[in-house]
Design a protein around this motif. Sequence first.
Motif, PDB file in Angstrom:
ATOM      1  N   GLY A   9      36.275  38.747  28.884  1.00  0.00           N
ATOM      2  CA  GLY A   9      35.229  39.685  28.523  1.00  0.00           C
ATOM      3  C   GLY A   9      35.777  41.080  28.289  1.00  0.00           C
ATOM      4  O   GLY A   9      36.943  41.362  28.551  1.00  0.00           O
ATOM      5  N   GLY A  10      34.915  41.949  27.792  1.00  0.00           N
ATOM      6  CA  GLY A  10      35.332  43.315  27.552  1.00  0.00           C
ATOM      7  C   GLY A  10      34.298  44.082  26.764  1.00  0.00           C
ATOM      8  O   GLY A  10      33.160  43.625  26.589  1.00  0.00           O
ATOM      9  N   LEU A  11      34.716  45.241  26.285  1.00  0.00           N
ATOM     10  CA  LEU A  11      33.855  46.126  25.496  1.00  0.00           C
ATOM     11  C   LEU A  11      34.331  46.072  24.048  1.00  0.00           C
ATOM     12  O   LEU A  11      35.520  46.236  23.768  1.00  0.00           O
ATOM     13  N   VAL A  12      33.405  45.833  23.147  1.00  0.00           N
ATOM     14  CA  VAL A  12      33.747  45.731  21.729  1.00  0.00           C
ATOM     15  C   VAL A  12      32.620  46.346  20.914  1.00  0.00           C
ATOM     16  O   VAL A  12      31.460  46.358  21.350  1.00  0.00           O
ATOM     17  N   GLN A  13      32.962  46.855  19.749  1.00  0.00           N
ATOM     18  CA  GLN A  13      31.938  47.396  18.871  1.00  0.00           C
ATOM     19  C   GLN A  13      31.226  46.273  18.127  1.00  0.00           C
ATOM     20  O   GLN A  13      31.782  45.175  17.941  1.00  0.00           O
ATOM     21  N   ALA A  14      30.027  46.551  17.701  1.00  0.00           N
ATOM     22  CA  ALA A  14      29.270  45.583  16.911  1.00  0.00           C
ATOM     23  C   ALA A  14      30.092  45.162  15.701  1.00  0.00           C
ATOM     24  O   ALA A  14      30.734  45.996  15.050  1.00  0.00           O
ATOM     25  N   GLY A  15      30.067  43.872  15.428  1.00  0.00           N
ATOM     26  CA  GLY A  15      30.872  43.322  14.350  1.00  0.00           C
ATOM     27  C   GLY A  15      32.240  42.851  14.785  1.00  0.00           C
ATOM     28  O   GLY A  15      32.944  42.175  14.026  1.00  0.00           O
ATOM     29  N   GLY A  16      32.629  43.185  15.995  1.00  0.00           N
ATOM     30  CA  GLY A  16      33.934  42.798  16.511  1.00  0.00           C
ATOM     31  C   GLY A  16      33.945  41.400  17.084  1.00  0.00           C
ATOM     32  O   GLY A  16      32.954  40.665  17.011  1.00  0.00           O
ATOM     33  N   SER A  17      35.090  41.046  17.670  1.00  0.00           N
ATOM     34  CA  SER A  17      35.284  39.695  18.187  1.00  0.00           C
ATOM     35  C   SER A  17      35.871  39.736  19.595  1.00  0.00           C
ATOM     36  O   SER A  17      36.571  40.683  19.964  1.00  0.00           O
ATOM     37  N   LEU A  18      35.583  38.708  20.340  1.00  0.00           N
ATOM     38  CA  LEU A  18      36.190  38.461  21.647  1.00  0.00           C
ATOM     39  C   LEU A  18      36.377  36.965  21.801  1.00  0.00           C
ATOM     40  O   LEU A  18      35.623  36.179  21.212  1.00  0.00           O
ATOM     41  N   ARG A  19      37.352  36.596  22.600  1.00  0.00           N
ATOM     42  CA  ARG A  19      37.510  35.187  22.960  1.00  0.00           C
ATOM     43  C   ARG A  19      37.480  35.044  24.471  1.00  0.00           C
ATOM     44  O   ARG A  19      38.309  35.604  25.182  1.00  0.00           O
ATOM     45  N   LEU A  20      36.527  34.283  24.936  1.00  0.00           N
ATOM     46  CA  LEU A  20      36.424  33.979  26.356  1.00  0.00           C
ATOM     47  C   LEU A  20      37.172  32.690  26.652  1.00  0.00           C
ATOM     48  O   LEU A  20      37.224  31.790  25.824  1.00  0.00           O
ATOM     49  N   SER A  21      37.733  32.629  27.850  1.00  0.00           N
ATOM     50  CA  SER A  21      38.434  31.438  28.311  1.00  0.00           C
ATOM     51  C   SER A  21      37.824  30.963  29.617  1.00  0.00           C
ATOM     52  O   SER A  21      37.411  31.773  30.450  1.00  0.00           O
ATOM     53  N   CYS A  22      37.770  29.665  29.781  1.00  0.00           N
ATOM     54  CA  CYS A  22      37.306  29.053  31.027  1.00  0.00           C
ATOM     55  C   CYS A  22      38.310  27.980  31.413  1.00  0.00           C
ATOM     56  O   CYS A  22      38.392  26.952  30.736  1.00  0.00           O
ATOM     57  N   THR A  23      39.052  28.231  32.460  1.00  0.00           N
ATOM     58  CA  THR A  23      40.031  27.273  32.964  1.00  0.00           C
ATOM     59  C   THR A  23      39.457  26.579  34.177  1.00  0.00           C
ATOM     60  O   THR A  23      38.911  27.235  35.073  1.00  0.00           O
ATOM     61  N   PHE A  24      39.553  25.259  34.202  1.00  0.00           N
ATOM     62  CA  PHE A  24      38.923  24.519  35.285  1.00  0.00           C
ATOM     63  C   PHE A  24      39.920  23.628  36.022  1.00  0.00           C
ATOM     64  O   PHE A  24      41.003  23.314  35.507  1.00  0.00           O
ATOM     65  N   SER A  25      39.526  23.228  37.209  1.00  0.00           N
ATOM     66  CA  SER A  25      40.303  22.275  38.000  1.00  0.00           C
ATOM     67  C   SER A  25      39.348  21.463  38.844  1.00  0.00           C
ATOM     68  O   SER A  25      38.187  21.844  39.035  1.00  0.00           O
ATOM     69  N   GLY A  26      39.811  20.340  39.314  1.00  0.00           N
ATOM     70  CA  GLY A  26      39.006  19.493  40.186  1.00  0.00           C
ATOM     71  C   GLY A  26      38.230  18.408  39.478  1.00  0.00           C
ATOM     72  O   GLY A  26      37.520  17.634  40.142  1.00  0.00           O
ATOM     73  N   PHE A  27      38.319  18.345  38.173  1.00  0.00           N
ATOM     74  CA  PHE A  27      37.705  17.252  37.430  1.00  0.00           C
ATOM     75  C   PHE A  27      38.446  17.098  36.101  1.00  0.00           C
ATOM     76  O   PHE A  27      39.300  17.911  35.747  1.00  0.00           O
ATOM     77  N   THR A  28      38.114  16.052  35.363  1.00  0.00           N
ATOM     78  CA  THR A  28      38.785  15.787  34.098  1.00  0.00           C
ATOM     79  C   THR A  28      37.814  15.937  32.931  1.00  0.00           C
ATOM     80  O   THR A  28      36.598  16.003  33.116  1.00  0.00           O
TER      81      THR A  28
END
Length: 124
Positions: A9-28
């Motif tokens: 997450g973060g701060l971005v201006q309208a029209g911009g882009s972000l990439r969120l990541s979700c790393t998991f463990s404990g299941f497949t």
Amino acid sequence: DVQLQASGGGLVQAGGSLRLSCTFSGFTWRDYGIGWFRQAPGKEREGVSALSADGSTHYVDSVKGRFTISSDRAKNTVYLQMNNLKPEDTAVYYCAADGVVAALTHGSWVVGFWGQGTQVTVSS
């Protein structure tokens, strides 16, 4: 022990882009679908996108064409690429597993596991 760790997450201006990541463990990957939800101040939590255990993708109408959910199975990580961000996308974004497709498509809020949130702020 199931764990989900969201980041990006973060701060971005309208029209911009972000990439969120979700790393998991404990299941497949075969066990549960994984999804993204968000909650803006004063609003209810809403579904954004989900990746089913069979690999199919799902999006809420407001993000279709702008957000893309994908995965890196070797890294046990799900991504949410967010393009053309709008101020109304501002929210805390959460990743979750188990029951996410039903939550997104049918409003069935029986989600098994939640990660911590990551703040996304889009300025106008």
